[in-house]
Design an enzyme around this catalytic site. Structure first.
Site, PDB file in Angstrom:
ATOM      1  N   ALA A  46      47.803  19.029  19.172  1.00  0.00           N
ATOM      2  CA  ALA A  46      48.609  19.442  20.319  1.00  0.00           C
ATOM      3  C   ALA A  46      47.708  19.785  21.499  1.00  0.00           C
ATOM      4  O   ALA A  46      46.538  20.134  21.324  1.00  0.00           O
ATOM      5  CB  ALA A  46      49.460  20.649  19.951  1.00  0.00           C
TER       6      ALA A  46
ATOM      7  N   GLU B  65      45.247  24.241  12.726  1.00  0.00           N
ATOM      8  CA  GLU B  65      46.084  25.140  13.532  1.00  0.00           C
ATOM      9  C   GLU B  65      45.782  26.623  13.322  1.00  0.00           C
ATOM     10  O   GLU B  65      45.917  27.424  14.253  1.00  0.00           O
ATOM     11  CB  GLU B  65      47.570  24.874  13.236  1.00  0.00           C
TER      12      GLU B  65
END
Length: 262
Positions: A67, A135
């Site tokens: 992302a 993440e």
């Protein structure tokens, strides 16, 4: 397809649909625009026109390096949840597409990039490919399906280790663990291998492939008994199709079948 996009390219070649992420200056990082455009492109595919689809990206450094953290850091909790739900919608659209879909991975396939690859039917990769779900290093968790799909690919314990640690694995380990189907020398040979695979698949009944994909995907959420019941039901449903009649007739007549996808 003629739609013009800002962050992706779509094109067709030899009856194969290509969806190509086009943010090489950002290592093809995923932002809201990427997700919205991917979802629009996937939903616009006329599956009757193609043997299959290939998900790839521009450049050699990254398939998708996760992302866009700079964009995500400014989101409110509600916006972050919507971002995750949109990413999940894209992975589900790829997973449910009534075509075989191959991810061609070169360079980094991290976070959302790894999750996008896992939502395809299988993964081909170059020797330079690197996979991971980092993440937790940013204080969040995988949210485009990584917590659900990765254990199914490589097993619960390995998936937990990767997700908890945030470490990367090279393509050899990814292949050894069953995440990657085929390893090629470079991006060009990876794409060529995917094309050759789809050409082989394209000789078979498209309706049968689409329904087999449907049953296999559904089986992830069913008991073995219920999955077998669905398998038999769909087997019966397609028995009256043109493709089944043509395929069995061609076999008896020792010729190549002419499938129509219905």
């Amino acid at each position: 397809m003629t739609t013009s996009y800002e962050t992706i390219n779509t094109f067709e070649k030899d009856n194969i649909f290509y969806l190509e992420i086009n943010r090489p200056d950002k290592l093809n990082a995923i932002n809201k625009t990427v997700l919205d455009e991917m979802l629009d492109a996937i939903k616009s595919i006329d599956v009757s026109k193609y043997k299959g689809a290939i998900l790839t990206s521009v450049g050699d450094k990254a398939f998708m390096a996760g992302a866009d953290i700079a964009a995500m850091s400014a989101m409110t909790p509600q916006e972050t949840q919507v971002f995750a739900e949109t990413g999940q919608a894209v992975t589900l659209a790829l997973e449910d597409l009534a075509l075989p879909v191959i991810a061609c991975v070169q360079g980094f396939a991290l976070g959302g990039g790894c999750e996008m690859a896992m939502s395809c039917d299988f993964i081909y990769a170059s020797k330079q490919a690197v996979f991971g779900q980092p993440e937790v290093k940013w204080g969040v968790l995988p949210a485009f399906g990584g917590t659900q799909r990765l254990p199914k690919y490589i097993g619960r314990n390995r998936a937990k280790e990767l997700i908890y640690s945030g470490i990367f694995i090279d393509v050899d380990k990814a292949s050894q663990w069953g995440l990657v189907n085929k390893v090629s020398d470079d991006k060009a040979s990876c794409l060529q291998a995917a094309v050759e695979c789809l050409q082989v698949i394209g000789k078979n009944g498209p309706l049968a492939i689409a329904r087999a994909k449907e049953v296999m995907n559904a089986g992830n959420d069913l008991s073995n008994k219920d999955g077998l019941k669905m398998e038999a039901t769909v087997f019966g449903e397609i028995s009256d199709s043109h493709d089944k009649k043509e395929g069995t007739k061609a076999f008896v007549e020792k010729r190549k079948p002419e499938f129509k996808g219905n």
